[in-house]
Structures are given as structure tokens and as C-alpha cells.
Design a protein around this motif. Structure first.
Motif, mmCIF file in Angstrom:
data_model
loop_
_atom_site.group_PDB
_atom_site.id
_atom_site.type_symbol
_atom_site.label_atom_id
_atom_site.label_comp_id
_atom_site.label_asym_id
_atom_site.label_seq_id
_atom_site.Cartn_x
_atom_site.Cartn_y
_atom_site.Cartn_z
ATOM 1 N N ARG A 37 0.974 -0.868 0.122
ATOM 2 C CA ARG A 37 -0.085 -0.130 -0.002
ATOM 3 C C ARG A 37 0.848 1.257 -0.415
ATOM 4 O O ARG A 37 0.852 2.337 -0.487
ATOM 5 C CB ARG A 37 -0.960 0.350 1.372
ATOM 6 N N LEU A 38 1.901 1.248 0.540
ATOM 7 C CA LEU A 38 3.534 2.479 0.587
ATOM 8 C C LEU A 38 3.608 2.242 -0.353
ATOM 9 O O LEU A 38 4.244 3.753 -1.325
ATOM 10 C CB LEU A 38 3.627 2.229 1.884
ATOM 11 N N VAL A 39 3.953 0.825 -0.700
ATOM 12 C CA VAL A 39 4.470 1.403 -2.684
ATOM 13 C C VAL A 39 3.534 2.105 -3.654
ATOM 14 O O VAL A 39 3.891 3.027 -4.004
ATOM 15 C CB VAL A 39 4.938 -0.077 -2.969
ATOM 16 N N GLY A 40 2.662 1.799 -3.287
ATOM 17 C CA GLY A 40 1.227 2.285 -4.242
ATOM 18 C C GLY A 40 0.805 3.819 -3.625
ATOM 19 O O GLY A 40 0.816 4.904 -4.422
ATOM 20 N N ILE A 68 -2.809 0.320 -6.148
ATOM 21 C CA ILE A 68 -1.458 0.285 -7.663
ATOM 22 C C ILE A 68 -0.222 -0.128 -7.000
ATOM 23 O O ILE A 68 0.740 -0.774 -7.790
ATOM 24 C CB ILE A 68 -1.500 1.506 -6.902
ATOM 25 N N GLY A 69 -0.135 -0.247 -5.483
ATOM 26 C CA GLY A 69 1.233 -1.504 -5.189
ATOM 27 C C GLY A 69 1.145 -2.444 -6.031
ATOM 28 O O GLY A 69 2.613 -2.904 -5.579
ATOM 29 N N TRP A 70 0.316 -3.625 -5.206
ATOM 30 C CA TRP A 70 0.034 -4.155 -5.638
ATOM 31 C C TRP A 70 0.624 -4.782 -7.145
ATOM 32 O O TRP A 70 1.392 -5.513 -7.873
ATOM 33 C CB TRP A 70 -0.803 -5.095 -5.819
ATOM 34 N N THR A 71 0.389 -3.451 -7.944
ATOM 35 C CA THR A 71 -0.016 -3.817 -8.989
ATOM 36 C C THR A 71 1.775 -3.577 -10.062
ATOM 37 O O THR A 71 2.128 -4.081 -10.523
ATOM 38 C CB THR A 71 -0.805 -3.048 -9.975
ATOM 39 N N ALA A 72 2.034 -2.399 -9.022
ATOM 40 C CA ALA A 72 4.119 -1.985 -9.495
ATOM 41 C C ALA A 72 4.670 -3.208 -8.474
ATOM 42 O O ALA A 72 5.768 -3.476 -9.624
ATOM 43 C CB ALA A 72 3.966 -0.850 -8.733
ATOM 44 N N HIS A 73 4.351 -3.793 -7.750
ATOM 45 C CA HIS A 73 5.421 -4.934 -6.934
ATOM 46 C C HIS A 73 5.170 -6.102 -8.155
ATOM 47 O O HIS A 73 6.081 -6.305 -9.004
ATOM 48 C CB HIS A 73 4.466 -5.691 -5.686
ATOM 49 N N TYR A 74 3.888 -6.465 -9.064
ATOM 50 C CA TYR A 74 4.413 -7.342 -9.671
ATOM 51 C C TYR A 74 5.307 -6.982 -11.765
ATOM 52 O O TYR A 74 5.422 -7.815 -11.969
ATOM 53 C CB TYR A 74 2.992 -8.295 -10.205
#
Length: 162
Positions: A37-40, A68-74
Motif C-alpha cells: 500500500r505504501l509502494v502504491g 497501485i502498489g500490488w500492481t507495481a510490485h508484480y
């Protein structure tokens, strides 16, 4: 399966292996899992031109930051898989070996050390965290697991796709 699709699947698989490691690490060793979540939140602020934060946790939330964070992570995992395939060659996807996957996994730790952690307020290589060496070690272990995940995913996908 095309080389592009294999690379995508390898990146998703390796990222999933890393996430399973994070869940196991949390359950067994009580080490908190990353908060994507913080990455997002950080990515959400990037689009407004803000790269550096004193503390990403204290920065204003952005709409749909968890997604957004989980999408960016993947997507980052897929990008790192693309880096591996660019270095090792597309044939690596069909005949994977461990060494290049682990090497890329270890090198990917530079992204959080030099980009994400400083941008999110943790300093270069987590230097502004309460226990920088512990944070560095956890990052290195997690990215090594990601490297193993690159190999494992390519091996499994190669058996399915053949």
C-alpha cells in the motif's frame, strides 16, 4: 508459448514465490511483510512529481494505493524477469539454470536500496531505519528468494509449455 509470454509468466511466478516467502517469514520469524500500500502511495505521488518523502507513511494517502502498489510490485517483477531474459537469452526460459537467476535476483536489491527506500524516506539502503543492517539483510534474502523464484518459475513453466 512465446518468449514474451514466458517472460511475463516467469516474472509473475517469481514475484509470487517472493510473496509466499514473505508470508512464511512473517508466520515463522515474526518479520513484518512488506506493505505494498505504501509502494502504491509512493507511485501515486510520483505522477504528481514528488519522488522524495520524509516518511511515506506520513505522506497523504492516494486513491487506490493498495491496488497501485500490488500492481507495481508484480510489474517490477516482470521487468526484472525481462532483464534476466535479456542477459541470459530467450533460450534460458526453456533450459533455465540457477546461477543467472540468482545473480539477477541479488542485483535487483539495488532497486530498493538506491531508488525506493531513499524515495520513501528510509534513506539509501535503509540507512534511516531503526535497524539498517537487519533491513538490508531482509532485503537481500528476499531478493535472493526472488532469484530462486525466477529459476523455479522458468523450470515449472518450461515443463508446462513443452
Amino acid at each position: 508459448m512465446s518468449d514474451l509470454m514466458m517472460t511475463f509468466a516467469i516474472g509473475v511466478g517469481a514475484t509470487a514465490v517472493m510473496d509466499v516467502w514473505s508470508l512464511a517469514r512473517r508466520a515463522v520469524f515474526r518479520v513484518p511483510a512488506p506493505d505494498y500500500r505504501l509502494v502504491g502511495r509512493w507511485v501515486g505521488h510520483l505522477v504528481t512529481g514528488q519522488f522524495l518523502h520524509e516518511s511515506i507513511a506520513a505522506s497523504p494517502p492516494v486513491r487506490r494505493e493498495a491496488a497501485i502498489g500490488w500492481t507495481a510490485h508484480y510489474l517490477i517483477g516482470v521487468g526484472f524477469a525481462g532483464l534476466l531474459v535479456a542477459i541470459a537469452g530467450a533460450d534460458w526460459c526453456r533450459e533455465p539454470t540457477l546461477a543467472p537467476a540468482l545473480a539477477v535476483g541479488v542485483v535487483t536489491v539495488l532497486a530498493p536500496f538506491l531508488i525506493m527506500q531513499p524515495g520513501m524516506g528510509s534513506g539509501i539502503a535503509a540507512s534511516r531505519t531503526p535497524d539498517p543492517n537487519a533491513a538490508r539483510l531482509q532485503s537481500l534474502i528476499t531478493h535472493t528468494v526472488f532469484g530462486f523464484g525466477l529459476y523455479l518459475s522458468a523450470w515449472v513453466i518450461g515443463r508446462i509449455a513443452l
